[in-house]
Scaffold this active site. Structure first.
Site, PDB file in Angstrom:
ATOM      1  CG  ASP A  66      28.264  35.779  14.264  1.00 19.41           C
ATOM      2  OD1 ASP A  66      29.461  36.490  14.767  1.00 19.41           O
ATOM      3  OD2 ASP A  66      28.579  34.520  13.297  1.00 19.41           O
ATOM      4  CG  ASP A 135      21.801  26.929   8.744  1.00 18.03           C
ATOM      5  OD1 ASP A 135      23.483  26.915   8.880  1.00 18.03           O
ATOM      6  OD2 ASP A 135      21.669  27.283   9.538  1.00 18.03           O
ATOM      7  CG  HIS A 137      24.925  30.070   9.640  1.00 13.93           C
ATOM      8  ND1 HIS A 137      23.876  29.644  10.432  1.00 13.93           N
ATOM      9  CD2 HIS A 137      26.312  29.509   9.640  1.00 13.93           C
ATOM     10  CE1 HIS A 137      25.274  29.309  11.750  1.00 13.93           C
ATOM     11  NE2 HIS A 137      26.033  29.049  11.078  1.00 13.93           N
ATOM     12  CD  GLU A 142      20.737  30.819  10.525  1.00 13.48           C
ATOM     13  OE1 GLU A 142      21.359  30.147   9.664  1.00 13.48           O
ATOM     14  OE2 GLU A 142      20.802  30.428  11.346  1.00 13.48           O
TER      15      GLU A 142
HETATM   16  P1  PGA Z   1      31.565  25.759  14.559  1.00 16.91           P
HETATM   17  O1  PGA Z   1      30.133  26.794  13.775  1.00 16.91           O
HETATM   18  O2  PGA Z   1      32.821  26.530  14.149  1.00 16.91           O
HETATM   19  O3  PGA Z   1      30.981  25.772  16.038  1.00 16.91           O
HETATM   20  O4  PGA Z   1      30.585  24.877  13.916  1.00 16.91           O
HETATM   21  C1  PGA Z   1      30.522  27.082  12.201  1.00 16.91           C
HETATM   22  C2  PGA Z   1      29.208  27.808  12.184  1.00 16.91           C
HETATM   23  O5  PGA Z   1      28.481  28.241  13.294  1.00 16.91           O
HETATM   24  O6  PGA Z   1      29.897  29.137  11.440  1.00 16.91           O
END
Ligand code: PGA
Length: 259
Positions: A66, A135, A137, A142
């Site tokens: 992404d 959350d 994702h 999302e």
């Molecule tokens: P993080 O994010 O590795 O910084 O905890 C994970 C994500 O949002 O996929």
């Protein structure tokens, strides 16, 4: 179901996954890696420096999950910059073979389809690294994202923007929009490796691995994939109902099998 590996530390997870990636690249020098950003995959990238010593990486290809939309690609927190800094440069990969979705506003309407075509032209992703948002994702898909979705523009949730504020000077600097591989895109990869560390991920991990398959928890899409490895530390494993079974399975796993 996913193979769940519970490790003592994030560094142990990094070493385990890096060894698997090195095995893949030795067998297939032009392997296609699915690259993730955020804090979670960093121990893998750190361990890869050693694991790939003496391995020819000049043909390795990669696709990031992404990118933020509208952030200057030269901004230090654009995922183009992050991937270059954390992955391409330290591992000595060929920058021309490593792709990140194009989040520039000019041409954004066609950027998702172009990315899908590039992944297809490469023959698909061999091993996809995934973090998981608090959350639920994966990528920036999302809650509510279709399991059939492809690379497209999405709006980040307030929670994701708050989670990522630590990378920016001010919370409002976190872009509102992103371009992300879809859940359908991710499910096309041949091997999914989802990593999670810390208590803040425990509920999302339990939901993804053992909960209902639902767009409300996008990471639960992994239950639809035939080859998934979930590597978690004790804190992120804390809400897994079958943790003891996963430990037994891992302890009894034949050494030849790989991840
Ligand atoms: P993080 O994010 O590795 O910084 O905890 C994970 C994500 O949002 O996929």
């Amino acid at each position: 179901m996913a193979e769940v590996v519970i490790v003592p530390t994030a560094d142990a997870a990094g070493a385990l996954v890096a060894a698997e990636i090195a095995r893949l690249v030795r067998a297939r020098p032009d392997a296609v890696l699915g690259l993730a950003t955020g804090s979670t995959p960093l121990p893998v990238y750190a361990a890869l420096r050693e694991a790939l010593t003496g391995v020819d990486v000049s043909h390795v290809r990669g696709f990031a999950l992404d990118e933020y939309v509208g952030l200057d690609p030269r901004h230090p927190q654009s995922y183009r910059s992050v991937i270059r800094r954390e992955v391409v440069e330290p591992l000595g990969l060929d920058p021309d073979r490593i792709h990140v979705p194009d989040g520039r506003l000019d041409g954004i309407e066609g950027a998702g389809d172009a990315y899908e075509r590039a992944i297809a032209a490469a023959g698909g992703v061999d091993l996809q690294l995934l973090g998981i948002g608090s959350d639920g994702h994966i990528g920036f898909n999302e809650p509510g994202s279709s399991f059939a979705s492809r690379t497209r523009v999405k709006t980040l949730t307030r929670q994701t923007r708050a989670d990522n504020a630590r990378f920016f000077d001010a919370p409002d600097d976190v872009p509102r929009h992103c371009i992300t591989q879809g859940l359908g895109t991710i499910l096309d990869a041949r091997h999914l490796v989802l990593l999670a560390f810390g208590a803040g991920k425990a509920a999302a991990v339990a939901g993804a691995v053992e909960g209902a398959v639902t767009a409300s928890l996008p990471a639960s899409a992994i239950q639809l994939h035939p080859h998934v490895t979930v590597v978690v530390d004790e804190a992120a494993a804390a809400e897994l109902r079958y943790a003891d079974y996963y430990r037994e399975t891992w302890d009894a796993k034949p050494a030849w099998q790989g991840l």
